[in-house]
Each structure stands twice: as C-alpha cells, then as structure tokens.
Design a protein around this motif. Structure first.
Motif: not given
Ligand SMILES: Cc1cc2nc3c(=O)[nH]c(=O)nc-3n(C[C@H](O)[C@H](O)[C@H](O)COP(=O)(O)O)c2cc1C
Length: 302
Positions: A90-99, A118-126, A128-134
């Motif tokens: 998530i941090e990497a995505c946020v950083e790209v947006i900030q740039l 990769t911080s959650h065992g490689g599960m695709v964000f989209g 898993d509902p909680p990961q997608l929400w965050e």
C-alpha cells in the motif's frame, strides 16, 4: 473512448498514428515507484479470440515518466492523460500517487488492484475485501485528483468488490483487467508463456466483462468504466447498456493501432443513427454537449 493501460504505451508512441485529441483519453502503462524490467519471454501469445500476456508490469518508473514523457504529452492539446498506478505494498502505491500529485496536467488516477500485496503473503489486493478497502482508502486520502479503481475480474463476486472500492472512497471503478489463464504447447508439453500463467484479454472475454459491468452497476452508484474485448462501436454500446459510463479499448490496438479513434468515430455515428444524442443527452445536459469519452446515456431496461 479511452485507450486502456498497457496497450497504448506512454501515449507518445501513438502520436503519429492516432489523433490523440479526438479520443476520450488514454491510460498510461502501469507506473510503479521503481522501474521494472518485467517477466522473461515469451510473454505474449495470440489465442483463438484474443491474447494472453505476462508482461510483468514492465515500466520506466514514475519519476522517469514525469521527467521524460509527461512534458511531451502536455504539449498535445486536448489530450486527457490518466495515470495508471500500482505497487506491491500500500505504501508503494501511495508514494506513486504522491509523486504524481505534483506533476501537472494529469486528469485522474487509475489504481490497478490486480497486484499481489507482498506484505500479505502475495494475495492480490483486488481479491480480498479488507485489503482492497485499505488500499483504496489510503490511496484516496493521498490523491489530489479523482481516483478510479481498476478491479480484478478474478473473483467470485465482482459486485461486492466494487462496493468495497466505493466504500473505500473510489470516485469511479474500471473493469475488467485480464483473466488468469494458461496455454500449453502440446508438442513441448511446456506452458506457452514463460511465467506459466498469463492474463487473457480481447474478444474472448467480452461477454464475461459485460456481465461483470452489469453486476457492478447494480451495486454502486459511482461511474463505471467498462472494458474487455471491445473492437467496434457496437461493443462499446453493449458495455454502456450494461451500465458503463465510458469504455476503454485495449487489445484491439494491437491489431489496429487506430482502433480507439475508429471506435470513437463509430460510436458517434451509432449515436446519431439511433438518435441517442437528441433523445437523451441533449435533454439531460443541454445542447452544448459534445460527445467525448464515448459518454452516452444508454441503459438496458430489465
Ligand atoms: C499487453 C497488455 C498489458 C497490460 N498492462 C496493464 C497495466 O500495466 N495495467 C493495467 O491496469 N492493465 C493492464 N492491461 C489490461 C488492459 O488495460 C485491459 O484491462 C484488458 O486487456 C482488457 O481489455 P481488452 O480486452 O480491451 O484488452 C494490459 C493488457 C495487455 C493486453
């Protein structure tokens, strides 16, 4: 009509071929914080009604895009630039947006939710509902431009995932990304793509994509951008009748680099022939409205 991410390079490559100011816009190749070399070859093959790819999100990195591509793109009058963003945390995505926030003349962001976290065992964000929400909530908080979330179609309930994205603050959703698939060379008994699996796109996926757009339209009120196998104006109309506000074109640009512009022109003709503008759009938005981004007010009646 909007050119879809990964099939239109960084836009500039199409400058000589397509009237970039006459299409609704284009989405950049996915941009990550660091440059990425992508997967080993072979990583693209043709299939019966489309293609499979495992490019591996190869890209020049967000800083190189801002320094080397954006200045030229900004000179193209009337071009709508949508930046596709991804990261493996998530941090990497946020950083790209900030740039990107500090870079001028980008209309909006498209967040690719089909990446493994990769911080959650490689599960695709989209998937898993909680990961997608965050992911969406944190990116939305960082974004100083509208945030469109591109959903993964490799889920059981796409309507639920769209609702989660909307709850997280998405301004729009786009769908579909490619479907996980496998092709085997029966002579060598090896996968035809070095990565083993790849993403299926093109006409083969269109009916599934249209069904998914329809399901999403019953679950969210934010705008939906539909895509998957669009090769002609009627395909775009189909997506709109299923609930899309605008439509993207991806794989078709490989067969015909002018596909996006041709489909946009075809859509204008279709709307005029079917009196869509006069009957609906002019009534809704006033006569000053011009057709852009394939925006039509078409819905199926159920
Ligand atoms: C070669 C290739 C590369 C792609 N790269 C990206 C990408 O970087 N980011 C992304 O969100 N989608 C990417 N996509 C997915 C497309 O944008 C689109 O969602 C998908 O191909 C379905 O549309 P289509 O059938 O019109 O191609 C890529 C697709 C292809 C074929």
């Amino acid at each position: 009509m909007i050119a879809a991410s990964g099939t239109f390079g960084y836009g500039i490559e199409f400058e000589e071929i397509v009237s970039l100011d006459r299409i609704g816009g284009f989405v950049t190749k996915g941009l990550s914080r660091e440059p990425m070399a992508g997967n080993p070859t072979p990583r693209i093959i043709e299939t019966a009604a489309g293609m499979m790819n495992a490019i591996g999100l190869q890209n020049m990195g967000v800083l190189a895009f801002i320094a080397e591509k954006l200045p030229r793109l900004r000179q193209i009058k009337g071009l709508v630039i949508i930046a596709n963003v991804f990261g493996f945390t998530i941090e990497a995505c946020v950083e790209v947006i900030q740039l990107l926030n500090d870079a001028p003349d980008i209309a909006m962001y498209e967040l690719n939710a089909s990446c493994p976290n990769t911080s959650h065992g490689g599960m695709v964000f989209g998937t898993d509902p909680p990961q997608l929400w965050e992911l969406v909530a944190r990116c939305k908080a960082a974004a100083r431009r509208p945030l469109m979330v591109k959903l993964s179609p490799n889920v059981t309930d796409i309507g639920l995932m769209a609702r989660v994205a909307a709850d997280g603050g998405a301004d729009a959703v786009s769908l579909v990304n490619t479907f996980v698939s496998l092709a085997i060379d029966v002579e060598t008994r090896r996968p035809r793509i070095a990565n083993i699996t790849g993403g299926l796109s093109g006409p083969a996926i269109k009916p599934i994509a249209v069904r998914m757009v329809h399901e999403v339209s019953k679950n969210v009120t934010i705008p939906i951008v539909g895509m998957g196998g669009v090769v002609q104006a009627e395909d775009a109309v189909e997506f709109m009748m299923a609930g899309a506000t605008a439509v993207q074109v991806g794989t078709a640009s490989y067969a015909d680099p002018r596909a996006v512009e041709n489909i946009a022109n075809g859509l204008k003709r279709w709307c005029i022939a079917h009196e869509v503008l006069q009957a609906r759009l002019a009534h809704r938005f006033g006569s000053a409205l011009t057709i852009c981004s394939g925006l039509c007010w078409l819905r199926i009646v159920e």
